[in-house]
Design a protein around this motif. Structure first.
Motif, PDB file in Angstrom:
ATOM      1  N   VAL A   3       0.864  -1.180   0.000  1.00  0.00           N
ATOM      2  CA  VAL A   3       0.000   0.000   0.000  1.00  0.00           C
ATOM      3  C   VAL A   3       0.899   1.228   0.000  1.00  0.00           C
ATOM      4  N   LYS A   4       0.719   2.095  -0.958  1.00  0.00           N
ATOM      5  CA  LYS A   4       1.573   3.264  -1.064  1.00  0.00           C
ATOM      6  C   LYS A   4       0.821   4.557  -0.777  1.00  0.00           C
ATOM      7  N   PHE A   5      -0.395   4.675  -1.327  1.00  0.00           N
ATOM      8  CA  PHE A   5      -1.046   5.981  -1.245  1.00  0.00           C
ATOM      9  C   PHE A   5      -2.559   5.826  -1.387  1.00  0.00           C
ATOM     10  N   GLY A 178      -1.422   5.280  -6.594  1.00  0.00           N
ATOM     11  CA  GLY A 178      -2.285   5.597  -5.469  1.00  0.00           C
ATOM     12  C   GLY A 178      -3.614   6.166  -5.927  1.00  0.00           C
ATOM     13  N   VAL A 179      -4.497   6.395  -4.956  1.00  0.00           N
ATOM     14  CA  VAL A 179      -5.823   6.948  -5.253  1.00  0.00           C
ATOM     15  C   VAL A 179      -6.158   8.062  -4.269  1.00  0.00           C
ATOM     16  N   ASP A 180      -7.044   8.952  -4.714  1.00  0.00           N
ATOM     17  CA  ASP A 180      -7.432  10.122  -3.922  1.00  0.00           C
ATOM     18  C   ASP A 180      -8.912  10.374  -4.171  1.00  0.00           C
ATOM     19  N   ALA A 181      -9.704  10.413  -3.110  1.00  0.00           N
ATOM     20  CA  ALA A 181     -11.148  10.615  -3.269  1.00  0.00           C
ATOM     21  C   ALA A 181     -11.640  11.686  -2.312  1.00  0.00           C
ATOM     22  N   SER A 182     -12.724  12.355  -2.715  1.00  0.00           N
ATOM     23  CA  SER A 182     -13.279  13.406  -1.869  1.00  0.00           C
ATOM     24  C   SER A 182     -14.790  13.499  -2.020  1.00  0.00           C
ATOM     25  N   SER A 183     -15.246  14.165  -3.083  1.00  0.00           N
ATOM     26  CA  SER A 183     -16.651  14.582  -3.163  1.00  0.00           C
ATOM     27  C   SER A 183     -17.647  13.425  -3.218  1.00  0.00           C
ATOM     28  N   LYS A 184     -17.254  12.306  -3.808  1.00  0.00           N
ATOM     29  CA  LYS A 184     -18.177  11.168  -3.909  1.00  0.00           C
ATOM     30  C   LYS A 184     -18.324  10.414  -2.587  1.00  0.00           C
ATOM     31  N   LEU A 185     -17.568  10.848  -1.574  1.00  0.00           N
ATOM     32  CA  LEU A 185     -17.637  10.209  -0.256  1.00  0.00           C
ATOM     33  C   LEU A 185     -18.296  11.122   0.770  1.00  0.00           C
ATOM     34  N   GLU A 186     -18.969  12.169   0.293  1.00  0.00           N
ATOM     35  CA  GLU A 186     -19.474  13.193   1.194  1.00  0.00           C
ATOM     36  C   GLU A 186     -20.985  13.189   1.401  1.00  0.00           C
TER      37      GLU A 186
END
Length: 221
Positions: A3-5, A178-186
């Motif tokens: 797991v990196k990011f 890696g992955v980066d998430a924000s708005s779809k988890l709100e």
């Protein structure tokens, strides 16, 4: 594959930052950009940093900042994510291990803009392009274009409309660093739906742990 990011971005509440780190996020993102609905003050960023476990890095996302702003942020957080139109001459003032450079991409021509940053070893984050917006739109990135970027460089972080519903498919197809998430988890801007966050992180961790048996999970990369 270690797991990196796995970054959850747009955190505004210390308690949520701590909970999300405990779920396995390697990085917590906070926004320092006044035009963002998720913008928080330096004092609020400090409060989040204080409660997040030390093996989870806090990343401040900012857009076209001054050197003074960068220095203030780096006195608090672990990393800076430049999410504007910053040039390599500015970004290269800072060590690669403390920097992520984001690009909103719409065509293969955008890969050319990334090359100076790739040559310096910076982590690259790719986001969907939306006119006049610097991210957090929920718009999904073009998977084929994202795959071409990932194939051209090792340290590419995928963002842009990632959710519990699409993350597994996109990871299997694109295979980013890696992955980066924000708005779809709100629930609303800056307030996460912890159940969705947990589902998202679980899917991401499962993907990154599929590598060599016994390879350690690295939360500090």
């Amino acid at each position: 594959m270690a797991v990196k990011f796995v970054k959850i971005c747009g955190i505004t509440v210390p308690e949520q930052g701590k909970a999300i780190a405990q779920l396995g996020a390697t990085h917590i993102g906070v926004i320092f950009f006044k035009k963002s609905p998720r913008h928080i003050s330096l004092e609020q960023i400090k409060k989040i940093k204080e409660v997040v476990p030390k093996d989870t890095k806090v990343v401040a996302v900012t857009v076209n900042p001054s050197e003074e702003t960068v220095e203030k942020l780096l006195n608090i957080v672990d990393m800076i994510q430049f999410h504007g139109d910053e040039k390599i001459e500015f970004v290269s003032k800072y060590p690669e291990e403390k920097i992520i450079k984001a690009f909103r991409i719409k065509s293969e021509e955008d890969i050319t803009r990334m090359k100076p940053f790739m040559e310096k070893g910076y982590k690259i984050l790719i986001d969907a392009f939306k006119e006049g917006k610097y991210g957090g739109t929920g718009k999904q990135i073009n998977p084929e274009l994202a795959k071409k970027v990932v194939n051209s460089y090792e340290k590419v972080i995928l963002s842009g409309g990632l959710s519990p519903d699409n993350i597994e498919n996109l990871l299997n197809k694109i295979k980013p660093y890696g992955v980066d998430a924000s708005s779809k988890l709100e629930i609303k801007p800056g307030i996460k739906d912890i159940q969705k966050v947990e589902e998202f992180i679980k899917s991401a961790l499962n993907f990154y742990k599929k590598g060599k048996e016994g390879e350690p999970v690295n939360k500090t990369d």
